[in-house]
Design a protein around this motif. Structure first.
Motif, PDB file in Angstrom:
ATOM      1  N   HIS A 197     -24.974 -28.914 -39.269  1.00 50.14           N
ATOM      2  CA  HIS A 197     -25.477 -29.129 -40.742  1.00 50.14           C
ATOM      3  C   HIS A 197     -25.754 -30.749 -40.348  1.00 50.14           C
ATOM      4  CE1 HIS A 197     -23.871 -25.235 -42.097  1.00 50.14           C
ATOM      5  NE2 HIS A 197     -24.843 -25.254 -42.605  1.00 50.14           N
ATOM      6  N   ILE A 200     -29.330 -30.608 -39.401  1.00 46.26           N
ATOM      7  CA  ILE A 200     -30.176 -29.962 -40.408  1.00 46.26           C
ATOM      8  C   ILE A 200     -30.485 -31.054 -41.543  1.00 46.26           C
ATOM      9  CG2 ILE A 200     -30.395 -28.295 -42.318  1.00 46.26           C
ATOM     10  CD1 ILE A 200     -28.719 -26.439 -40.482  1.00 46.26           C
ATOM     11  N   ARG A 304     -29.193 -25.180 -50.560  1.00 47.86           N
ATOM     12  CA  ARG A 304     -27.878 -25.189 -50.156  1.00 47.86           C
ATOM     13  C   ARG A 304     -27.032 -26.014 -51.337  1.00 47.86           C
ATOM     14  NH1 ARG A 304     -30.573 -26.003 -44.652  1.00 47.86           N
ATOM     15  NH2 ARG A 304     -29.743 -24.700 -43.388  1.00 47.86           N
ATOM     16  N   ARG A 340     -28.506 -20.515 -53.199  1.00 51.97           N
ATOM     17  CA  ARG A 340     -27.395 -19.906 -52.370  1.00 51.97           C
ATOM     18  C   ARG A 340     -25.674 -20.264 -53.213  1.00 51.97           C
ATOM     19  NH1 ARG A 340     -26.846 -21.308 -46.116  1.00 51.97           N
ATOM     20  NH2 ARG A 340     -25.736 -23.118 -46.749  1.00 51.97           N
ATOM     21  N   ARG A 365     -14.562 -19.436 -45.011  1.00 50.51           N
ATOM     22  CA  ARG A 365     -15.788 -19.947 -45.331  1.00 50.51           C
ATOM     23  C   ARG A 365     -16.841 -19.406 -46.163  1.00 50.51           C
ATOM     24  NH1 ARG A 365     -20.598 -20.601 -40.810  1.00 50.51           N
ATOM     25  NH2 ARG A 365     -21.959 -21.328 -42.380  1.00 50.51           N
ATOM     26  N   GLU A 438     -26.228 -13.341 -41.318  1.00 49.93           N
ATOM     27  CA  GLU A 438     -26.058 -14.270 -40.283  1.00 49.93           C
ATOM     28  C   GLU A 438     -24.987 -14.201 -39.618  1.00 49.93           C
ATOM     29  OE1 GLU A 438     -25.659 -17.981 -42.357  1.00 49.93           O
ATOM     30  OE2 GLU A 438     -24.754 -17.179 -44.344  1.00 49.93           O
ATOM     31  N   GLY A 459     -30.017 -15.867 -41.630  1.00 43.51           N
ATOM     32  CA  GLY A 459     -29.754 -17.209 -41.347  1.00 43.51           C
ATOM     33  C   GLY A 459     -29.396 -17.339 -39.982  1.00 43.51           C
ATOM     34  N   THR A 460     -30.687 -17.664 -39.118  1.00 48.95           N
ATOM     35  CA  THR A 460     -30.460 -17.654 -37.556  1.00 48.95           C
ATOM     36  C   THR A 460     -29.551 -18.827 -36.901  1.00 48.95           C
ATOM     37  OG1 THR A 460     -32.464 -18.994 -37.823  1.00 48.95           O
ATOM     38  CG2 THR A 460     -32.898 -16.638 -37.321  1.00 48.95           C
ATOM     39  N   ASN A 461     -29.226 -19.803 -37.711  1.00 47.44           N
ATOM     40  CA  ASN A 461     -28.503 -20.816 -37.204  1.00 47.44           C
ATOM     41  C   ASN A 461     -27.004 -20.192 -36.917  1.00 47.44           C
ATOM     42  OD1 ASN A 461     -30.437 -22.363 -37.826  1.00 47.44           O
ATOM     43  ND2 ASN A 461     -29.485 -23.019 -39.730  1.00 47.44           N
ATOM     44  N   ASP A 462     -26.436 -19.637 -38.060  1.00 47.54           N
ATOM     45  CA  ASP A 462     -25.132 -18.885 -37.573  1.00 47.54           C
ATOM     46  C   ASP A 462     -25.113 -17.441 -37.192  1.00 47.54           C
ATOM     47  OD1 ASP A 462     -23.028 -20.612 -38.952  1.00 47.54           O
ATOM     48  OD2 ASP A 462     -24.092 -20.104 -41.009  1.00 47.54           O
ATOM     49  N   ARG A 472     -22.036 -23.996 -33.208  1.00 47.63           N
ATOM     50  CA  ARG A 472     -23.258 -24.726 -33.156  1.00 47.63           C
ATOM     51  C   ARG A 472     -23.198 -26.210 -33.619  1.00 47.63           C
ATOM     52  NH1 ARG A 472     -24.613 -22.622 -39.773  1.00 47.63           N
ATOM     53  NH2 ARG A 472     -26.119 -24.503 -39.695  1.00 47.63           N
ATOM     54  N   CYS A 509     -34.280 -17.955 -43.117  1.00 49.60           N
ATOM     55  CA  CYS A 509     -34.357 -19.480 -43.484  1.00 49.60           C
ATOM     56  C   CYS A 509     -33.467 -20.322 -42.714  1.00 49.60           C
ATOM     57  CB  CYS A 509     -33.480 -19.312 -45.053  1.00 49.60           C
ATOM     58  SG  CYS A 509     -31.923 -18.505 -44.870  1.00 49.60           S
ATOM     59  N   GLY A 510     -33.194 -19.826 -41.453  1.00 51.86           N
ATOM     60  CA  GLY A 510     -32.430 -20.765 -40.636  1.00 51.86           C
ATOM     61  C   GLY A 510     -33.494 -21.472 -39.936  1.00 51.86           C
TER      62      GLY A 510
HETATM   63  C1  PEP Z   1     -28.134 -20.431 -41.346  1.00 51.94           C
HETATM   64  O1  PEP Z   1     -26.961 -20.055 -40.982  1.00 51.94           O
HETATM   65  O2  PEP Z   1     -29.293 -19.848 -40.569  1.00 51.94           O
HETATM   66  C2  PEP Z   1     -28.629 -21.095 -42.550  1.00 51.94           C
HETATM   67  C3  PEP Z   1     -29.664 -20.899 -42.893  1.00 51.94           C
HETATM   68  O3  PEP Z   1     -27.348 -21.344 -43.179  1.00 51.94           O
HETATM   69  P1  PEP Z   1     -26.575 -22.725 -43.128  1.00 51.94           P
HETATM   70  O4  PEP Z   1     -27.527 -23.352 -41.811  1.00 51.94           O
HETATM   71  O5  PEP Z   1     -26.608 -23.655 -44.244  1.00 51.94           O
HETATM   72  O6  PEP Z   1     -25.400 -22.151 -42.372  1.00 51.94           O
END
Ligand code: PEP
Ligand code: MG
Length: 578
Positions: A197, A200, A304, A340, A365, A438, A459-462, A472, A509-510
């Motif tokens: 984050h 980000i 967020r 969100r 979480r 995600e 949510g591709t990040n998670d 991450r 949205c990632g």
């Molecule tokens: C994600 O996980 O891709 C996402 C968009 O949410 P965050 O980055 O806030 O966990």
């Protein structure tokens, strides 16, 4: 002497400026906004800390060991005198009231001001007293932190000049969100991952930044000239004139490219065959809306909300939340806003708490935390439904892993609707409810979620973090964090196709959504809605405008059948050529 340090670029561009190095001690000073009604209590907390230090010093003075050097007592007396001086004992209290900030922050501001005065003193004896003032202030700070440990936050060593490059060992998302109030040209850190984050938020600031530099904080000295090349992940320390001239030229070229992109702001986002694509913005604070609009966002695809509330002790009440969401909805002027619910926990600790679970990313979480705090959650749900009375709002639930969580959430949403009806408060009873996909479990049992949801957002990040078991935020495994891993591609494509077949809107949205190297691939998977940082919107739009959808679909399908990483990369290169 000039040298270079290599890390991972998390936000592109070139910055040239002077280093502002943060020490670990500075990072331990929290910044918290306090309500007017809390001012007196905060001032009393400060008085208590001063009292505690006075007792400590007096206690030491009355137990001086016989073998102690004779100047020891004098030294303690100097510290007691400094502690009693109104510039240290009183001035921070005025700052608490004036800046509505916590005592630690006020003390640090005052200390910075005092230290700056010492710089101008010529008498070497008096200048030396600077160290004493610092030591006394540190004692008071320790006493305050002992009473109420807070989140790590940024504090400047004096006010850093505009355009300074911030050099830190580590920064939390809460620290970085404070940068929105400063005008740093860049920031670089020793640790951190690309989709943490922290990274980000850095990207959302639109300034070049690099993480995972390992020893930059120790190697760089305050005031040194730095070049930060965010695209290549390289920091050049103390560059010579030739290198400086070359980078100044490259920075101009970069700015020129950005200016050219601006012409696309009002261009309709569509592939070569005219297929429409929606490009939405991710935001962290209501003020980010202006940047989203400046870059022609078709809506807010991810707000967020938790970022609004990181640097404070408590969560805001319903009215305060409603006001923040209403501001965003009104500013978007009829464009959709996806809000969100709090994704707190893991690297975004609940206000006033430190992440405590053994495995924060796998712990209490996001939706899990919300469901364990139904009162807190309900006040957010009510605030969102109320804001929806002012424009199109969609409610998005983070980190779903089981349909039980979703059922409980839907029940609470219904409850919130009913309670607003009962209270006769204006709201929109038809707000669509969507879920973040995600967690691999949700991606693999998508059908059950789709039955209950109005839309989904990937949510591709998670999703990458949980699929590949890569933290991450951890730079030591950052090289393994791979959006192109066949397992990740299969899950992302599977969700896009599953949702499309069910007739449910699906977005990504990632960070993958804002990466131009992946735009064609995602389009080829059938994605038509992307949400990303405003800074990436126009370059992604440019990639969309140049996409032959037929070809993209063909290559994307091929890529889903390939397991070999090298071959996958070669196919992606082919897809992006031309
Ligand atoms: C994600 O996980 O891709 C996402 C968009 O949410 P965050 O980055 O806030 O966990
Ligand atoms: Mg997430």
């Amino acid at each position: 002497m000039s040298f270079t340090v290599h890390g991972i670029g998390v936000s592109g561009g070139i910055a040239i400026g002077r280093a502002h190095v943060l020490s670990r001690a500075q990072l331990e000073v929290p910044y918290l906004e306090i309500a007017e009604a809390e001012t007196a209590a905060e001032q009393a907390r400060f008085d208590n800390a001063i009292g505690r230090v006075r007792r400590e010093l007096s206690d030491i003075a009355s137990h001086i060991p016989d073998k102690a050097p004779p100047e020891f007592e004098a030294f303690l007396n100097v510290h007691l005198l400094i502690l009693a001086d109104p510039t240290l004992a009183e001035a921070p209290k005025a700052l608490i009231a004036a800046q509505r900030c916590n005592a630690e922050w006020a003390l640090k501001q005052q200390l910075d001001a005092l230290l700056a005065q010492f710089e101008g003193i010529e008498d070497p004896y008096l200048r030396e007293r600077k160290t004493d003032v610092m030591q006394v202030a540190e004692r008071v700070l320790a006493a305050l932190l002992l009473e109420a440990p807070g989140a790590a936050a940024l504090t400047g060593q004096g006010a850093p000049a505009d355009g300074a490059i911030l050099v830190a060992h580590d920064l939390s998302p809460a620290d970085v969100i404070l940068f929105k109030r400063h005008r740093f040209a860049s920031f670089i850190t020793d640790v951190g991952g690309v989709t943490s984050h922290t990274a980000i938020v850095a990207r959302s600031l639109g300034i070049p930044s690099i993480v995972a530099l390992h020893h930059a904080r120790d190697l760089v000295t305050e005031g040194e000239t730095l070049i930060v090349d965010g695209d290549r992940g390289v920091v050049i320390v103390d560059p010579d004139a030739g290198v400086l001239a070359e980078y100044r030229l490259r920075r101009e070229q970069w700015d020129l490219e950005r200016q050219k992109l601006r012409r696309l702001k009002t261009t309709r986002a569509a592939a070569l065959d005219g297929t429409r694509v929606e490009l939405h913005a991710n935001i962290e604070l209501p003020d980010d809306v202006s940047e989203a609009r400046d870059n022609g966002a078709a809506g807010v695809g991810l707000f967020r909300t938790e970022f609004l509330y990181l640097n404070r002790r408590d969560l805001p009440g319903e009215d305060e939340q409603y006001e923040a969401y209403r501001r965003v909805v009104t500013a978007m002027d009829g464009l959709p806003v996806t809000i969100r619910t709090f994704d707190l926990g893991a690297d975004k600790a609940l206000p006033g708490e430190r992440a405590s679970s053994t495995n924060p990313a796998l712990g209490l979480r996001a939706i899990r935390l919300c469901l364990s705090e139904p009162l807190m959650f309900s006040s957010q749900l009510r605030a969102i439904l109320r804001a929806a009375a002012h424009g199109p709002v969609r409610l998005l639930v983070p980190m779903l892993s089981s349909v039980h969580e979703l059922d409980q959430t839907l029940h609470l949403v219904e409850e919130a609707r009913r309670s607003l009806d009962r209270d006769g408060i204006a709201h929109d009873g038809t707000v669509p409810v969507g879920g973040m996909i995600e967690v691999p479990a949700a991606a693999l049992s998508l059908g059950a979620f789709l039955k209950r949801l109005d839309f989904v957002s990937i949510g591709t990040n998670d999703l990458i973090q949980y699929t590949l078991a890569i933290d991450r935020t951890d730079d030591e495994v950052a090289h393994l964090y791979d959006p192109l891993h066949p397992a990740v591609l299969a899950l992302v494509a599977g969700v896009i196709q599953g949702a499309s077949r069910a007739g449910k809107p699906v977005a990504v949205c990632g960070e993958m959504a804002g990466d131009t190297a992946l735009t064609r691939l995602l389009l080829g998977f059938g994605l038509r809605q992307f949400s990303m940082h405003p800074a990436n919107l126009l370059s992604v739009k440019q990639a969309v405008l140049r996409t032959d959808l037929g070809l993209a679909t063909q290559v994307a399908r091929r890529m889903l059948r390939v397991q070999d990483p090298e071959r996958l990369r070669a196919l992606l290169e082919r897809l992006n050529a031309g």
